[in-house]
Design a protein around this motif. Structure first.
Motif, mmCIF file in Angstrom:
data_model
loop_
_atom_site.group_PDB
_atom_site.id
_atom_site.type_symbol
_atom_site.label_atom_id
_atom_site.label_comp_id
_atom_site.label_asym_id
_atom_site.label_seq_id
_atom_site.Cartn_x
_atom_site.Cartn_y
_atom_site.Cartn_z
ATOM 1 N N ASP A 83 0.844 -1.188 0.000
ATOM 2 C CA ASP A 83 0.000 0.000 0.000
ATOM 3 C C ASP A 83 0.881 1.240 0.000
ATOM 4 O OD1 ASP A 83 -2.417 -1.387 0.045
ATOM 5 O OD2 ASP A 83 -2.346 -1.580 2.232
ATOM 6 N N PHE A 84 0.560 2.193 -0.843
ATOM 7 C CA PHE A 84 1.315 3.444 -0.908
ATOM 8 C C PHE A 84 0.583 4.532 -0.134
ATOM 9 C CE2 PHE A 84 2.505 0.962 -4.604
ATOM 10 C CZ PHE A 84 3.889 1.053 -4.571
ATOM 11 N N LYS A 85 1.340 5.541 0.295
ATOM 12 C CA LYS A 85 0.791 6.608 1.119
ATOM 13 C C LYS A 85 0.705 7.914 0.336
ATOM 14 C CE LYS A 85 3.082 4.568 5.154
ATOM 15 N NZ LYS A 85 4.097 4.789 6.216
ATOM 16 N N PHE A 86 -0.151 8.804 0.818
ATOM 17 C CA PHE A 86 -0.249 10.129 0.222
ATOM 18 C C PHE A 86 1.115 10.816 0.261
ATOM 19 C CE2 PHE A 86 -0.706 14.723 0.903
ATOM 20 C CZ PHE A 86 -1.347 15.078 -0.275
ATOM 21 N N SER A 87 1.523 11.392 -0.865
ATOM 22 C CA SER A 87 2.764 12.153 -1.025
ATOM 23 C C SER A 87 4.021 11.292 -1.039
ATOM 24 C CB SER A 87 2.898 13.235 0.058
ATOM 25 O OG SER A 87 1.838 14.140 -0.037
ATOM 26 N N GLU A 88 3.870 9.970 -1.092
ATOM 27 C CA GLU A 88 5.041 9.102 -1.186
ATOM 28 C C GLU A 88 5.617 9.176 -2.604
ATOM 29 O OE1 GLU A 88 6.357 4.506 -0.150
ATOM 30 O OE2 GLU A 88 4.274 5.152 0.089
ATOM 31 N N GLU A 89 6.937 9.178 -2.688
ATOM 32 C CA GLU A 89 7.597 9.186 -3.986
ATOM 33 C C GLU A 89 7.584 7.778 -4.567
ATOM 34 O OE1 GLU A 89 11.438 10.929 -3.914
ATOM 35 O OE2 GLU A 89 10.647 12.962 -3.788
ATOM 36 N N VAL A 90 7.171 7.662 -5.825
ATOM 37 C CA VAL A 90 7.048 6.367 -6.477
ATOM 38 C C VAL A 90 7.590 6.458 -7.900
ATOM 39 C CG1 VAL A 90 5.033 5.657 -5.131
ATOM 40 C CG2 VAL A 90 4.703 6.900 -7.295
ATOM 41 N N ASP A 91 7.781 5.292 -8.511
ATOM 42 C CA ASP A 91 7.979 5.179 -9.950
ATOM 43 C C ASP A 91 6.722 4.538 -10.517
ATOM 44 O OD1 ASP A 91 10.554 6.165 -9.725
ATOM 45 O OD2 ASP A 91 11.454 4.167 -9.615
ATOM 46 N N ALA A 92 6.198 5.098 -11.608
ATOM 47 C CA ALA A 92 4.994 4.563 -12.244
ATOM 48 C C ALA A 92 5.358 4.014 -13.627
ATOM 49 C CB ALA A 92 3.933 5.657 -12.374
ATOM 50 N N TYR A 93 4.846 2.826 -13.930
ATOM 51 C CA TYR A 93 5.131 2.225 -15.239
ATOM 52 C C TYR A 93 4.190 2.820 -16.277
ATOM 53 C CZ TYR A 93 6.682 -1.189 -18.635
ATOM 54 O OH TYR A 93 7.226 -1.787 -19.747
ATOM 55 N N TYR A 94 4.781 3.505 -17.263
ATOM 56 C CA TYR A 94 3.991 4.257 -18.245
ATOM 57 C C TYR A 94 4.800 4.387 -19.531
ATOM 58 C CZ TYR A 94 1.362 8.217 -20.231
ATOM 59 O OH TYR A 94 0.628 9.045 -21.050
ATOM 60 N N ASN A 95 4.178 4.126 -20.657
ATOM 61 C CA ASN A 95 4.848 4.239 -21.962
ATOM 62 C C ASN A 95 6.179 3.469 -21.982
ATOM 63 O OD1 ASN A 95 2.841 5.693 -23.160
ATOM 64 N ND2 ASN A 95 3.902 7.657 -23.124
#
Length: 306
Positions: A83-95
Motif C-alpha cells: 500500500d502506498f501513502k499520500f505524497s510518497e515518492e514512487v515510480d509509475a510504469y507508463y509508456n
C-alpha cells in the motif's frame, strides 16, 4: 563505489537506462548489457532495450551505446501488494518505462493519482503499476529494501492553500523546460494575468538578450507557483535529503551526499550527474507545489554501508 562497474555492468547483466532526451527525462527503461566500450578515456556501455524497438514493426530491440552514468542495476524487488501513502515518492510504469512521481490521492480499488514533476501531469495508476522510488548512490540503493518500512518516504503537508490567485505584483517562481534550465525555478513578479489564464511575469535575476532590462515572459499555470515558505534559520540538512540549491540565478533540485564542516554540503544533481559544494545559506529543503499544497518528502537518514 561499493561495487566495481565492470562486475555490475558485465555482458548479460540486466539494467535500467535513463535518457536526457526531450520527452524522456526522468524515465528508466529495462535493458541488457551487450558489452562495455572505452572511447577517449570515457567508459561507455552498449545496451539492448527490452521494451523500446528500432523498427516500425516492433520486432527489433533498440541498441544504444551510453555513458555508464546513464545505467544502474535493477532496483530491488518488493512486495506486490504494498500500500502506498499520500505524497510518497514512487515510480509509475507508463509508456514502456518507469517515471518518477508523487502520490497525490488515494483512490478506491487500490488505485492512485500520481503527479509527475517532469511533465506537470497527473495520471491514475493501479498499485501493481507502481514501485517505491529509489536512487542508486555509490553502489547502494536509497532507501534499501530491508529498511523500507522504517525509512519509507513519509511526507508532510505545509501551508495548505487551495485557491492561490497570482495577482499583479505577486512574488512567484517560474520553471523552464528549455535545455540548460530544465528543472530549475527562478524568482519572478506577476505583471498581469491574461484572458487565456496565462501570466505575464518579470524575472528578478534573468536579463533580456541585450541586458537592458529584466526578462519578461508569458507562462502557463503548469510553470508557475508561489514562493516556498522561508527555511528555518540554522536548521541543518541531513545526508540524502532532497534540497534546492541556489546556482546560476535559480533553484535546482539536488540531494545532499556529504555533510562538510562550517555549514557546507556537497550536493548531487541527478539531471546533470554533477556534484557541487554549497553553503547552508544557499540551500533550502525541496518542496513540491501539488494541488494547492506544499508537500515535502522526509529525508532518508540511515544508509547501508557505503
Amino acid at each position: 563505489m561499493a561495487n566495481d562497474l565492470n562486475s555490475v555492468f558485465k555482458p548479460g547483466a540486466e539494467v535500467e537506462v535513463s535518457s536526457n532526451d526531450n520527452g524522456f527525462r526522468g524515465a528508466w527503461y529495462a535493458g541488457t548489457v551487450i558489452k562495455p566500450k572505452t572511447y577517449k578515456n570515457k567508459q561507455l556501455i552498449q545496451v539492448e532495450y527490452k521494451t523500446l524497438m528500432s523498427d516500425e514493426s516492433g520486432t527489433k530491440p533498440l541498441r544504444e551505446t551510453l555513458d555508464v552514468v546513464q545505467l544502474r542495476p535493477l532496483p530491488p524487488r518488493e512486495k506486490r501488494d504494498r500500500d502506498f501513502k499520500f505524497s510518497e515518492e514512487v515510480d509509475a510504469y507508463y509508456n514502456d518505462g518507469w517515471w518518477e512521481g508523487v502520490i497525490t490521492a488515494l483512490l478506491p480499488g487500490n488505485r492512485y493519482s500520481v503527479f509527475f514533476r517532469a511533465t506537470r501531469e497527473q495520471l491514475e495508476f493501479s498499485g501493481t503499476e507502481l514501485r517505491v522510488h529509489r536512487e542508486w548512490f555509490y553502489g547502494n540503493w536509497v532507501p534499501p529494501l530491508e529498511q523500507e518500512q522504517a525509512e519509507a518516504s513519509i511526507s508532510i503537508e505545509l501551508n495548505t492553500c487551495d485557491h492561490i490567485k497570482f495577482t499583479k505584483g505577486a512574488d512567484v517562481e517560474i520553471c523552464s523546460d528549455e535545455d540548460g534550465f530544465y528543472g530549475a525555478w527562478f524568482s519572478a513578479t506577476v505583471l498581469e494575468q491574461l484572458s487565456n489564464g496565462s501570466f505575464k511575469v518579470e524575472y528578478k535575476s534573468l536579463r533580456n538578450d541585450d541586458d537592458t532590462a529584466f526578462l519578461t515572459e508569458i507562462v502557463d499555470t503548469n510553470h508557475i507557483r508561489p514562493c516556498p515558505p522561508p527555511p528555518r534559520e540554522g536548521d541543518p540538512f541531513r545526508m540524502f535529503e532532497e534540497v534546492d540549491a541556489l546556482y546560476n540565478d535559480g533553484w535546482w533540485v539536488g540531494v545532499v551526499i556529504k555533510v562538510l564542516n562550517r555549514q557546507k554540503y556537497e550536493v548531487y544533481f541527478r539531471g546533470t550527474e554533477e556534484q557541487m559544494v554549497f553553503k547552508q545559506s544557499d540551500l533550502r529543503r525541496h518542496l513540491e507545489w501539488i494541488n494547492g499544497k506544499w508537500v515535502s518528502s522526509s529525508a532518508v537518514c540511515n544508509l547501508v554501508n557505503r
